[in-house]
Design an enzyme around this catalytic site. Structure first.
Site, PDB file in Angstrom:
ATOM      1  N   ASP A  82     -22.091 -31.938  27.633  1.00 52.92           N
ATOM      2  CA  ASP A  82     -22.365 -31.379  28.956  1.00 52.92           C
ATOM      3  C   ASP A  82     -23.372 -30.240  28.809  1.00 52.92           C
ATOM      4  O   ASP A  82     -23.433 -29.580  27.765  1.00 52.92           O
ATOM      5  CB  ASP A  82     -21.084 -30.907  29.649  1.00 52.92           C
ATOM      6  CG  ASP A  82     -20.347 -29.809  28.888  1.00 52.92           C
ATOM      7  OD1 ASP A  82     -20.253 -29.904  27.650  1.00 52.92           O
ATOM      8  OD2 ASP A  82     -19.874 -28.853  29.526  1.00 52.92           O
ATOM      9  N   GLU A 145     -17.492 -28.040  27.770  1.00 51.85           N
ATOM     10  CA  GLU A 145     -17.706 -26.819  26.986  1.00 51.85           C
ATOM     11  C   GLU A 145     -18.404 -25.752  27.806  1.00 51.85           C
ATOM     12  O   GLU A 145     -18.130 -24.551  27.638  1.00 51.85           O
ATOM     13  CB  GLU A 145     -18.530 -27.153  25.743  1.00 51.85           C
ATOM     14  CG  GLU A 145     -18.564 -26.037  24.691  1.00 51.85           C
ATOM     15  CD  GLU A 145     -19.632 -24.983  24.932  1.00 51.85           C
ATOM     16  OE1 GLU A 145     -19.592 -23.919  24.279  1.00 51.85           O
ATOM     17  OE2 GLU A 145     -20.522 -25.217  25.783  1.00 51.85           O
TER      18      GLU A 145
END
Length: 398
Positions: A82, A145
Site C-alpha cells: 500500500d 502499513e
C-alpha cells in the site's frame, strides 16, 4: 558482475507493482487486492505455500512459507504494497504510476516505499531456496502499513508469528543504512468541551478556544522539557510532540462562541521516553487547563507504537551488517528509522527481533517524483541473499 538471482525478474516485478495504484483513497475498497494477487501468483509459481487473507475488505495479507532442507532457524522478510496518494498529479515530472526505468531509475509512487523492497526480498528468498538452506523462510507482505498497520497487527496475533521466528528483516528504504532502532509514535486527540454562546455575549458561554491555545503552549513547553531531559539519540535524533490538526468553530458562524475545540497530536519518541508516563503528563496538563477554564476534556489515544531498540549484537542485525559489507565492500552504517514500520508492531505485539534495510533513499518516501535506483534494488537483493545465508547458516556458493 554475475548475480545469484534473476535480475530481469526482480526489476520486472517491481515495475509491475508500481504500475498498480494501491493508494488508499475515497471510494477505493480493493486497495491491495490486485497487487496481492500478482504476488501470490508469483510466489506460488516458485512452489511456495502461500496464504492470502483479508484483514479488512480489500486489504489482504500475503504470506509465504518456504521450508528448507532440514531443521534450523526461521528468518522473515517483511514488506507492504500500500502507498500514500500521489497528491497533486500535475506537480510530478512523470505519471505517478509510471513504473518505467529511465536513466537507471525506477519511477513512480511506491517505487522506493516500498515495492522495490518487496520485489527484492521475494527474489532473494527464491535464490536462497534454489541454493538450499536449513530452517525456514517466511515472506510476509502485510496490509495497511501506511494506515493503522492492521496487517502487521493481524499477523502478530497469528499462530505463525508465535511459531518461532528468530529474526525479521523489514525491507523499507533506508539509504543503505542498517537500522536496528526506530522511533516510537503516539497518535492522539484532545477534545475540550464548553458551552456555546452568542459572540456578543461571550460571558454566557464557556469558550474552548482560549483553553486550546493554552494547551498548545503547554505542550510546546512539555516537548522542550522532555527533549532537554532525554537529549538527542545518536541514530534517531530528537523527541517531537507535534500538533498536526486543529478543529474549532465554523467560519460561516463567526458570531458564535464555539463549545468544542480539538487538537490531534503526532508524537515521535526515542528510547528513554516512557509512553505511559508521557501520556500521564499530557493528560494532567489537559485536565488542569480544562478545569481552570470550566471545561471538560476527553483524551483518545488513537495508536501507541513504542520505539524499537533491537540490540546491535542481535544475530539478525549482525547477519545484515556482514552481508552489506560482503556485497558492497564498504562498512555498514548503523542508522535509525525516523518513522515507524510494520517491524514496530511485530516487535511490540509478537516480541520479534526486527531490523530495517532496503532500497531507496531514506527521505524520499511520500514525496513527489518518487524513484529508486535500479542498482540499489539489485544490491539489496544480493545483500538479502547473503544475510539469509549467514543467518540460517547455509553454505555459500563458491
Amino acid at each position: 558482475m554475475t548475480r545469484a538471482f534473476d535480475v530481469d525478474a526482480v526489476v520486472a516485478l517491481a515495475q509491475a507493482l508500481v504500475r498498480l495504484p494501491t493508494a488508499v483513497a475515497p471510494g477505493v475498497e480493493e486497495v491491495e487486492t490486485a497487487a496481492a494477487a500478482l504476488l501470490a501468483d508469483t510466489m506460488r509459481g516458485f512452489g511456495w505455500a502461500v496464504t492470502v487473507d483479508d484483514v479488512e475488505c480489500g486489504r489482504p495479507n500475503v504470506v509465504a512459507v518456504i521450508d528448507g532442507t532440514g531443521p534450523g532457524r526461521t528468518l522473515m522478510f517483511e514488506g507492504h504494497v500500500d502507498v500514500v496518494t500521489p497528491g497533486e498529479v500535475d506537480s510530478w515530472s512523470f505519471p505517478p504510476y509510471s513504473g518505467d526505468v529511465v536513466d537507471g531509475r525506477l519511477l513512480g509512487r511506491g517505487s522506493a516505499d516500498m515495492k522495490a523492497g518487496v520485489a527484492a526480498m521475494i527474489h532473494a528468498a527464491r535464490a536462497v531456496q534454489q541454493q538450499g538452506f536449513p530452517g525456514r523462510i517466511i515472506v510476509g507482505i502485510l496490509a495497511d502499513e501506511e494506515g493503522m498497520m492492521l496487517g502487521a497487527k493481524d499477523f502478530a496475533r497469528s499462530d505463525l508469528a508465535g511459531s518461532g521466528i528468530d529474526g525479521v528483516i523489514v525491507c523499507e528504504p533506508e539509504g543503505g543504512e542498517v537500522c536496528a532502532v526506530a522511533k516510537g509514535a503516539i497518535r492522539m486527540r484532545v477534545d475540550l468541551q464548553g458551552v456555546m454562546a452568542h459572540g456578543a455575549m461571550p460571558h454566557q458561554g464557556r469558550n474552548s478556544l482560549p483553553a486550546l491555545g493554552s494547551l498548545l503552549m503547554g505542550l510546546s513547553e512539555l516537548e522542550r522539557q522532555i527533549s532537554e531531559s532525554v537529549g538527542s539519540h545518536p541514530h534517531l535524533g530528537n523527541f517531537y510532540l507535534t500538533p498536526t490538526v486543529l478543529a474549532a468553530g465554523d467560519p460561516s458562524q463567526v458570531n458564535v462562541i464555539p463549545a468544542s475545540a480539538s487538537v490531534w497530536l503526532d508524537i515521535r519518541t526515542i528510547p528513554g521516553v516512557g509512553h505511559q508516563g508521557l501520556l500521564h503528563l499530557i493528560t494532567r496538563l489537559a485536565e488542569q487547563i480544562a478545569d481552570d477554564a470550566g471545561l471538560t476534556v476527553a483524551i483518545t489515544v488513537i495508536d501507541d507504537r513504542p520505539p524499537v531498540n533491537t540490540p546491535e549484537t542481535a544475530d539478525v542485525v549482525r547477519a545484515l551488517v556482514l552481508a552489506h559489507e560482503t556485497v558492497t565492500g564498504r562498512p555498514a552504517v548503523l542508522g535509525g528509522v525516523p518513522g515507524t514500520t510494520d517491524g514496530t508492531i511485530l516487535t511490540r505485539d509478537a516480541g520479534l527481533e526486527t531490523v530495517v534495510y532496503g532500497p531507496g533513499g531514506k527521505w524520499i518516501a511520500h514525496t513527489k517524483d518518487e524513484f529508486v535506483a535500479v542498482e540499489d534494488i539489485l544490491t539489496c537483493t544480493e545483500v538479502y541473499i547473503e544475510a539469509a545465508l549467514r543467518f540460517l547458516d547455509a553454505p555459500r556458493p563458491n
